[in-house]
Design a protein around this motif. Structure first.
Motif: not given
Length: 58
Positions: A6-16, A25-28
């Motif tokens: 994914g685009d690292e700039t759009k990844r939320p801080s609570n993911c990874g 990731c809560p959006n996965l």
């Protein structure tokens, strides 16, 4: 179907991976859970997409 990061700039801080631990990731979300040969996951926020093949996981 190829995996894509994914685009690292759009990844939320609570993911990874943080502090040596994986934070899911809560959006996965799983796509097509009826697929009997594996699981496909995709994130609508950052675009990360991957496939888990059950045969390869054995």
């Amino acid at each position: 179907m190829a995996d894509r990061k994914g685009d690292e700039t759009k990844r939320p801080s609570n993911c990874g991976r943080r502090d040596g631990q994986w934070k899911p990731c809560p959006n996965l979300k799983e796509i097509d859970p009826r697929n009997m040969s594996g699981e496909t996951y995709s994130c609508n926020v950052c675009g990360e997409h991957y496939y888990l093949d059950y045969e390869e996981m054995r």
